[in-house]
Design a protein around this motif. Structure first.
Motif, PDB file in Angstrom:
ATOM      1  N   ASP A 162     -19.437   6.508  -6.613  1.00  0.00           N
ATOM      2  CA  ASP A 162     -18.308   5.960  -5.857  1.00  0.00           C
ATOM      3  C   ASP A 162     -17.098   5.751  -6.766  1.00  0.00           C
ATOM      4  O   ASP A 162     -15.964   6.094  -6.410  1.00  0.00           O
ATOM      5  N   SER A 206     -20.311   4.627   3.742  1.00  0.00           N
ATOM      6  CA  SER A 206     -19.318   4.970   2.733  1.00  0.00           C
ATOM      7  C   SER A 206     -19.210   6.477   2.564  1.00  0.00           C
ATOM      8  O   SER A 206     -18.101   7.019   2.433  1.00  0.00           O
ATOM      9  N   GLU A 209     -17.195   7.950   5.330  1.00  0.00           N
ATOM     10  CA  GLU A 209     -15.769   7.689   5.151  1.00  0.00           C
ATOM     11  C   GLU A 209     -15.187   8.538   4.019  1.00  0.00           C
ATOM     12  O   GLU A 209     -14.065   9.041   4.112  1.00  0.00           O
ATOM     13  N   HIS A 210     -15.951   8.709   2.950  1.00  0.00           N
ATOM     14  CA  HIS A 210     -15.509   9.588   1.864  1.00  0.00           C
ATOM     15  C   HIS A 210     -15.350  11.027   2.362  1.00  0.00           C
ATOM     16  O   HIS A 210     -14.404  11.723   1.976  1.00  0.00           O
ATOM     17  N   HIS A 232     -11.306   3.144   5.187  1.00  0.00           N
ATOM     18  CA  HIS A 232     -12.341   2.892   4.183  1.00  0.00           C
ATOM     19  C   HIS A 232     -12.063   1.604   3.413  1.00  0.00           C
ATOM     20  O   HIS A 232     -12.947   0.751   3.277  1.00  0.00           O
ATOM     21  N   ARG A 235     -12.609  -1.519   5.481  1.00  0.00           N
ATOM     22  CA  ARG A 235     -14.025  -1.869   5.670  1.00  0.00           C
ATOM     23  C   ARG A 235     -14.600  -2.513   4.414  1.00  0.00           C
ATOM     24  O   ARG A 235     -15.379  -3.486   4.502  1.00  0.00           O
TER      25      ARG A 235
END
Length: 249
Positions: A162, A206, A209-210, A232, A235
């Protein structure tokens, strides 16, 4: 944009003041691991993922990971034991902590103010990235998505992926000072993200969203990229706020 493929390949360090030494990929990997420790994601006694998993998460060779671990072990930060997982020996990461060029955001800072600043900078960098994106960046981002999907439920591995994912976009915005500042804001309260992303479905959310961010970048649609980044980041703000509220009650 440099791609990390060889532990001896020099990569230019962010240079804000004067001439700083050039760092190898091995040095950068050591810094990334140290950042997880300095931010509290990993504490003394915690074990690291295996070399193979770390290499896959960071898109480098196992030799590079081994070299980075050796650097940190030589400074007493990691403990390497034959036949056992490498573990954190000390939280004192000293000069290895990333973001040395920008003052750290402290616990006293208001969460909403930090995320407002992060969102403002991320939107700007993401829009610039949409205008500057090339095939090399898209390939790196797709590689990051693949590495994220391979993490399963391993929160530490995912947070490594991430961090690299967001760093790629920050750097693609073409402003080193804003990129460094965005990373400092990203690191704020990172010690709690390990527990947050460990909740069921959090990593998958995640990744989804990525993926939306990468898809918008691939279309070079600055408005779509900004919407995806906003959703993103909002959130992340809400889940962090909810976690802290529950922790205090």
């Amino acid at each position: 944009m440099a791609i990390m493929t060889d532990q001896t390949q020099p990569i230019a360090a962010t240079q804000l003041i004067g001439d700083l030494p050039r760092r190898t990929v091995r040095d950068l990997v050591a810094e990334k691991i140290a950042t997880l420790i300095s931010s509290g994601v990993l504490a003394p006694g915690d074990e690291l993922p295996g070399e193979r998993e770390l290499a896959a998460s960071l898109s480098v060779s196992r030799e590079t990971v081994r070299g980075a671990i050796g650097i940190l072990a030589g400074h007493g930060i990691l403990r390497v034991t034959h036949g056992a997982r490498t573990a954190v020996a000390s939280a004192d990461t000293g000069a290895f902590a990333a973001g040395r060029t920008v003052p750290a955001i402290g616990m006293h800072n208001d969460l909403s103010s930090v995320y407002e600043a992060r969102l403002l900078i991320e939107r700007y960098l993401a829009r610039r990235a949409a205008n500057l994106v090339d095939a090399a960046l898209l390939n790196e981002l797709q590689g990051s998505l693949d590495a994220q999907r391979a993490c399963g439920g391993d929160a530490v591995r995912f947070l490594l992926c991430d961090r690299d994912f967001h760093s790629l976009i920050y750097q693609a915005g073409g402003n080193e000072i804003l990129s460094d500042t965005a990373m400092i804001l990203y690191n704020h309260l990172l010690e709690f993200r390990r527990r947050i992303v460990s909740s069921p479905g959090a990593i998958q959310q995640s990744i989804a969203e990525h993926t939306a961010i990468v898809d918008a970048l691939g279309q070079r649609d600055a408005d779509a990229v900004e919407r995806a980044v906003t959703a993103h980041t909002n959130r992340i703000h809400e889940t962090t706020r909810a976690f802290l509220k529950a922790k205090m009650t």
